[in-house]
Design an enzyme around this catalytic site. Structure first.
Site, mmCIF file in Angstrom:
data_model
loop_
_atom_site.group_PDB
_atom_site.id
_atom_site.type_symbol
_atom_site.label_atom_id
_atom_site.label_comp_id
_atom_site.label_asym_id
_atom_site.label_seq_id
_atom_site.Cartn_x
_atom_site.Cartn_y
_atom_site.Cartn_z
ATOM 1 N N LEU A 1 25.090 41.539 63.163
ATOM 2 C CA LEU A 1 26.323 42.330 63.212
ATOM 3 C C LEU A 1 27.269 41.624 64.163
ATOM 4 C CD1 LEU A 1 24.947 45.995 63.565
ATOM 5 C CD2 LEU A 1 25.797 44.882 61.494
ATOM 6 N N ASP A 2 28.592 41.658 63.842
ATOM 7 C CA ASP A 2 29.578 41.120 64.775
ATOM 8 C C ASP A 2 29.394 41.777 66.145
ATOM 9 O OD1 ASP A 2 30.678 39.545 62.849
ATOM 10 O OD2 ASP A 2 32.419 40.822 62.476
ATOM 11 N N MET A 3 29.738 41.043 67.175
ATOM 12 C CA MET A 3 29.591 41.570 68.523
ATOM 13 C C MET A 3 30.273 42.930 68.673
ATOM 14 S SD MET A 3 30.747 39.877 72.172
ATOM 15 C CE MET A 3 32.504 40.129 71.877
ATOM 16 N N SER A 4 31.440 43.095 68.074
ATOM 17 C CA SER A 4 32.217 44.326 68.259
ATOM 18 C C SER A 4 31.743 45.473 67.376
ATOM 19 C CB SER A 4 33.696 44.048 67.983
ATOM 20 O OG SER A 4 34.201 43.082 68.883
ATOM 21 N N THR A 5 30.878 45.192 66.400
ATOM 22 C CA THR A 5 30.402 46.218 65.471
ATOM 23 C C THR A 5 29.134 46.865 66.005
ATOM 24 O OG1 THR A 5 31.291 44.944 63.619
ATOM 25 C CG2 THR A 5 29.699 46.671 63.099
#
Length: 591
Positions: free
Chosen positions: A438-442
């Site tokens: 998962l993207d860091m921000s997700t």
């Protein structure tokens, strides 16, 4: 159109004579005349606290002074009649639509007064000469400068090359060469057939005459047959030589014409290289220590690469260069997009954006030396104080609820990540751990493998699109569609990693199914079902004008930053690697 000066307590500009122009002198002694690009604020800034450090240009929240300067610049862009440019904001305006990035740099004079500078990335309305904006590092459009003159010479060479390549004489010579080759091959082939028949006949004569003739007579016949064979060979050699000569003569004509083209191309290559190096020498960048370095040296030291096209033409380097040249101290800066978005990128009118990395990072790395700059937030660990929630674990798998702003795997600068945390917690794990990311921000569900078999078994399901996933997002606006599929191919922006752009030529297939859940206070709650797994796929498909044209709330790359990116991986379903039963997990979104 110039803005009028402000006479607030901390921002009082004194002018030479009766002309009250923002391009005139402050202090009555510096930046005299209309050549100055320093603007006074139109509003009182006395209550705004000056930032302690200069803006980190690649990840920032615009300071209040930068926002005020940007608003004044935007007001000028709306009201000005200094130039005509089609930003795509007026219906029916003629010309190619080209949105532009603008920048403002708040500066302090040696006497402590505040003002701001403005700049545009690249040229504007076909020129670099604008009284409101700082000049470029080097004006390639100067009619008296060397660049346009040298470029004109190179363009003339291009036209000569194109003319020669399209020349009917060359086409005729090439056709003649091809025909000569074909004729020569046909003649030689025809003679080989004839000589083969002659040889067969001589063989029959030998066989027949040897039987019926006396030895003396046979020897006379044999001698004659040998002469015939030599005569055939000689005849073939003569024809072959003549054909070779014909081909060489035809080829000579072609080669002469091609040599003219090759010579012109070599001349063009040398002139282009010389012009490029001369151009590099013009791009000399200052820093706060008054040290100068040219663009070639900057990129060689930073990346050991040749500077990309347009390096030094962005707003940020122009602003800093002008400030240093005129003893103005940089205080804070911001860049914003003005106009319609390009077809490939996600750019929103009036939205603030960081400086690009591909072109500006090496240059600004030099230019910011000597300034006290905000810390790079990308070097700070966003996972400090955050814990990983284990929602399922057995002998084969670990399923976690990853918090937002938490890396899945170690980054270049930050090692703390899901992978590092779980390996520290479970040192007995063998084989690959991370199955998907998962993207860091997700935030949301992340499935991890405890051994190689589990990793391969579940990864195969991802590869063959057998894993069911659902993301929930909150979009920063209302959309009218209720469901559908977004199909926009993506690739990385080579000038501004890790941003992604839509690219139909080189992009990878990226498809997202969506279903609107509801409208909440002017925002859209939506479910995404990604059919592919490209970097930033859901974020770009949400924000891009050919997608839903509505960014996800809190998207700091394609929208507007808030407390977090409102994107959550809330559901996943797959087959267990050992039980071979379908298992699923669901976690409500936290926003």
């Amino acid at each position: 159109m110039q803005s009028s000066p402000s006479y607030s307590r901390q921002n009082k500009f004194s002018f030479n004579g009766d002309e009250a122009r923002t391009s005139d002198v402050y202090d009555g002694s510096f930046l005299r005349g209309s050549s100055s690009r320093l603007h006074s604020f139109n509003t009182d800034i006395s209550l705004i606290e000056k930032p302690r450090k200069f803006t980190f240009p690649f990840y920032y929240e615009p300071h209040a002074l930068s926002i005020m300067a940007a608003k004044e610049l935007q007001k000028y862009l709306i009201e000005q009649d200094d130039f005509v440019h089609n930003f795509g904001l007026r219906d029916g305006q003629e010309g190619l639509v080209i949105g532009k990035m603008f920048g403002v740099l708040v500066v302090e004079t040696p006497s402590g007064e505040m003002g701001y500078l403005a700049a545009c990335s690249g040229k504007l309305a076909g020129t670099n000469k604008h009284h409101y904006f700082v000049p470029p590092i080097f004006d390639m459009l100067d009619e008296e400068g060397f660049f346009l003159k040298e470029e004109s010479t190179i363009n003339q060479l291009n036209r000569e090359i194109e003319k020669l390549e399209a020349n009917e004489e060359l086409e005729s010579a090439i056709a003649d060469l091809e025909k000569t080759n074909e004729t020569a091959s046909a003649k030689l082939a025809e003679m080989r057939v004839l000589h083969k028949q002659n040889k067969a006949e001589r063989k029959q004569i030998r066989t027949h005459r040897k039987i019926i003739l006396a030895e003396t007579k046979y020897k006379e016949v044999e001698a004659d047959l040998i002469k015939q064979s030599y005569r055939d060979q000689h005849e073939y050699d003569v024809l072959k030589a003549q054909c070779k000569l014909d081909v060489e003569q035809a080829k000579f004509v072609v080669d002469q014409l091609r040599e003219q083209i090759a010579s012109l191309k070599e001349t063009r290559k040398q002139k282009s290289a010389a012009l490029q190096h001369k151009l590099f020498d013009q791009y000399q960048f200052l820093n706060a220590c008054k040290e100068t370095k040219n663009v070639l040296a900057i990129f060689e030291e930073a990346n050991n690469i040749t500077p990309p096209a347009g390096a030094g033409e962005c707003a940020a380097p122009k602003l800093l260069q002008y400030a240093y040249q005129n003893d103005l101290k940089p205080v804070c800066m911001a860049e914003f997009w003005w106009g319609a978005s390009p077809s490939s990128e996600v750019r929103k009118h009036k939205s603030f954006y960081p400086a690009c990395r591909g072109k500006c990072e090496p240059i600004l790395g030099h230019m910011l030396q000597g300034l006290e700059v905000d810390e790079n937030p990308m070097l700070q660990n966003p996972a400090v104080g955050k814990e990983l929630e284990i929602i399922f674990e057995d002998e084969d798998l670990i399923v976690i609820n990853k918090p937002a702003e938490f890396l899945s795997v170690p980054g270049i600068h930050i090692q703390d990540s899901v992978q590092q945390r779980i390996l520290a917690r479970n040192p007995e794990i063998t084989g690959p751990l991370i199955i998907h990311r998962l993207d860091m921000s997700t935030s949301g569900i992340l499935v991890l493998a405890k051994h190689k078999h589990a990793h391969q078994f579940i990864q195969d399901q991802f590869i063959h699109h057998k894993v069911r996933k659902r993301y929930t997002a909150l979009l920063d606006g209302m959309i009218t569609q209720t469901a559908g599929i977004i199909d926009l191919p993506l690739r990385v922006d080579l000038d501004d990693r890790p941003r992604q752009v839509v690219c139909y030529e080189y992009g990878k297939v990226a498809q997202t199914e969506f279903e609107v859940v509801g409208i909440e206070n002017g925002k859209t709650r939506i479910h995404y079902f990604p059919l592919t797994g490209r970097t930033h796929q859901l974020r770009v498909h949400s924000a891009h004008q050919l997608g839903l044209n509505t960014p996800i709330v809190g998207d700091d790359l394609y929208g507007t930053r808030t407390n977090r990116l409102h994107l959550h991986a809330g559901f996943i379903s797959f087959v267990h690697p050992v039980s071979r039963k379908v298992i699923e997990f669901e976690i409500a979104d936290p926003f």
